[in-house]
Design a protein around this motif. Structure first.
Motif, short mmCIF file in Angstrom:
data_model
loop_
_atom_site.label_atom_id
_atom_site.label_comp_id
_atom_site.label_asym_id
_atom_site.label_seq_id
_atom_site.Cartn_x
_atom_site.Cartn_y
_atom_site.Cartn_z
N ALA A 70 0.85 -1.42 0.12
CA ALA A 70 -0.14 0.39 0.06
C ALA A 70 0.96 1.05 -0.35
O ALA A 70 0.57 2.14 -0.49
N LEU A 71 2.57 1.14 0.72
CA LEU A 71 2.85 2.09 0.64
C LEU A 71 3.63 2.47 -0.80
O LEU A 71 3.58 3.44 -1.11
N ARG A 72 3.76 1.72 -0.70
CA ARG A 72 4.17 1.53 -2.78
C ARG A 72 3.74 1.94 -3.26
O ARG A 72 4.09 3.16 -4.13
N GLU A 73 2.30 2.14 -3.78
CA GLU A 73 1.21 2.46 -4.57
C GLU A 73 0.68 3.58 -4.24
O GLU A 73 0.63 4.76 -5.12
N TYR A 74 0.57 3.98 -2.77
CA TYR A 74 1.13 5.69 -2.83
C TYR A 74 1.78 6.56 -2.71
O TYR A 74 1.75 7.64 -3.62
N PHE A 75 2.79 6.48 -2.56
CA PHE A 75 4.13 6.65 -2.95
C PHE A 75 4.51 6.74 -4.56
O PHE A 75 4.64 7.88 -4.86
N GLY A 76 4.39 6.07 -5.12
CA GLY A 76 4.48 5.37 -6.80
C GLY A 76 3.11 7.16 -7.10
O GLY A 76 2.99 6.80 -8.32
N SER A 77 2.25 7.27 -6.37
CA SER A 77 0.97 7.63 -7.30
C SER A 77 1.44 9.34 -7.06
O SER A 77 0.70 9.76 -7.52
N ARG A 78 2.75 9.70 -6.89
CA ARG A 78 3.09 10.86 -6.81
C ARG A 78 2.98 11.31 -8.17
O ARG A 78 3.67 10.86 -9.45
N PRO A 79 2.69 12.94 -8.47
CA PRO A 79 2.85 13.81 -9.83
C PRO A 79 4.47 13.13 -10.34
O PRO A 79 4.43 13.94 -9.63
N ALA A 80 3.88 13.29 -11.60
CA ALA A 80 5.01 13.18 -12.27
C ALA A 80 5.60 14.31 -12.39
O ALA A 80 6.68 15.13 -13.23
N ASP A 81 5.20 15.66 -12.83
CA ASP A 81 5.71 16.81 -13.33
C ASP A 81 5.49 17.24 -11.53
O ASP A 81 5.90 18.59 -11.67
N ARG A 82 6.06 16.22 -10.53
CA ARG A 82 6.54 17.54 -9.53
C ARG A 82 7.28 17.86 -8.66
O ARG A 82 8.80 16.43 -9.21
N LEU A 83 7.93 18.83 -8.69
CA LEU A 83 9.36 19.05 -8.14
C LEU A 83 9.14 19.50 -6.21
O LEU A 83 8.41 20.69 -6.45
N SER A 84 10.10 18.86 -6.19
CA SER A 84 10.13 18.67 -4.08
C SER A 84 11.87 18.86 -3.66
O SER A 84 12.48 18.20 -4.63
N ARG A 85 11.64 19.62 -3.20
CA ARG A 85 13.01 19.10 -1.62
C ARG A 85 12.39 19.85 0.21
O ARG A 85 12.32 20.26 0.24
N ARG A 86 13.54 18.17 0.29
CA ARG A 86 12.91 18.45 2.18
C ARG A 86 14.13 18.44 1.81
O ARG A 86 15.35 18.51 2.26
N LEU A 87 13.89 19.47 3.15
CA LEU A 87 15.41 19.78 3.74
C LEU A 87 14.90 19.04 5.49
O LEU A 87 14.25 19.20 6.42
N MET A 88 15.61 18.76 6.46
CA MET A 88 16.02 17.19 7.67
C MET A 88 16.76 18.05 8.25
O MET A 88 17.97 18.00 7.84
N SER A 89 16.58 18.51 9.27
CA SER A 89 17.12 18.54 10.61
C SER A 89 17.06 18.24 11.59
O SER A 89 15.23 17.73 12.04
N ASN A 90 17.45 18.27 12.87
CA ASN A 90 17.65 18.79 14.32
C ASN A 90 17.06 16.73 14.28
O ASN A 90 15.44 16.74 15.18
N ILE A 91 17.77 15.85 14.32
CA ILE A 91 17.28 14.31 13.79
C ILE A 91 17.66 13.75 15.28
O ILE A 91 18.98 14.04 15.36
#
Length: 166
Positions: A70-91
């Motif tokens: 179900a996770l594979r299907e959910y994350f695989g449904s991300r729009p092909a034209d999406r541009l994203s950048r995530r910053l992670m901190s304070n781990i």
């Protein structure tokens, strides 16, 4: 040293510092690998970072996805034209047993849909918040058992206006 000397003890005992450090680093790596796969890799492969019964939960919109397929299907449904950048901190990872750990990490997400090519002019982040993760060591490999997303600031994903036809 024997393998027994490099294991985490039961609750109440001080863990071997090297074993704890290796476990913490493995969990930190999962946190970073998650966002790397979403932004620059194959989004559906995020599911491989979870246990078979893994959970991803988003506090808004009642999104609760359980199980690797179900996770594979959910994350695989991300729009092909999406541009994203995530910053992670304070781990901050806390090893809780030889096979479990928990972490809190801060996230900042920049995201637009409708991206064709080139640089997008600067904009405010789409989401700012934190993840609360639990990890489980399965067959010698640390995996995400659950990821819960909590947003302090958030908005919808902007859709870029397509360039005029030439």
């Amino acid at each position: 040293m024997t393998d027994a000397a490099h294991t985490l003890p039961e609750a109440g005992q001080a863990p071997d510092p090297l074993v704890r450090l290796i476990a913490e680093r493995a969990c930190e790596r999962l946190i970073i690998e998650f966002v790397h796969r979403l932004d620059l890799g194959e989004p559906s492969s995020v599911a491989d970072l979870f246990t078979a019964d893994g959970l991803w939960e988003w506090q808004y919109g009642d999104r609760r996805i359980t199980g690797r397929e179900a996770l594979r299907e959910y994350f695989g449904s991300r729009p092909a034209d999406r541009l994203s950048r995530r910053l992670m901190s304070n781990i901050l990872v806390t090893v809780t047993s030889p096979t479990t750990a928990a972490a809190t990490s801060y996230l900042t997400t920049y995201r637009v849909d409708g991206h064709v090519d080139g640089i997008v002019p600067p904009r405010l982040p789409t989401n700012v918040g934190h993840y609360e993760d639990t990890f489980r060591k399965v067959d010698g490999t640390w995996l995400l058992a659950a990821r819960r997303t909590f947003l302090a600031f958030g908005s919808g994903t902007e859709r870029l206006t397509p360039p005029p036809a030439r």
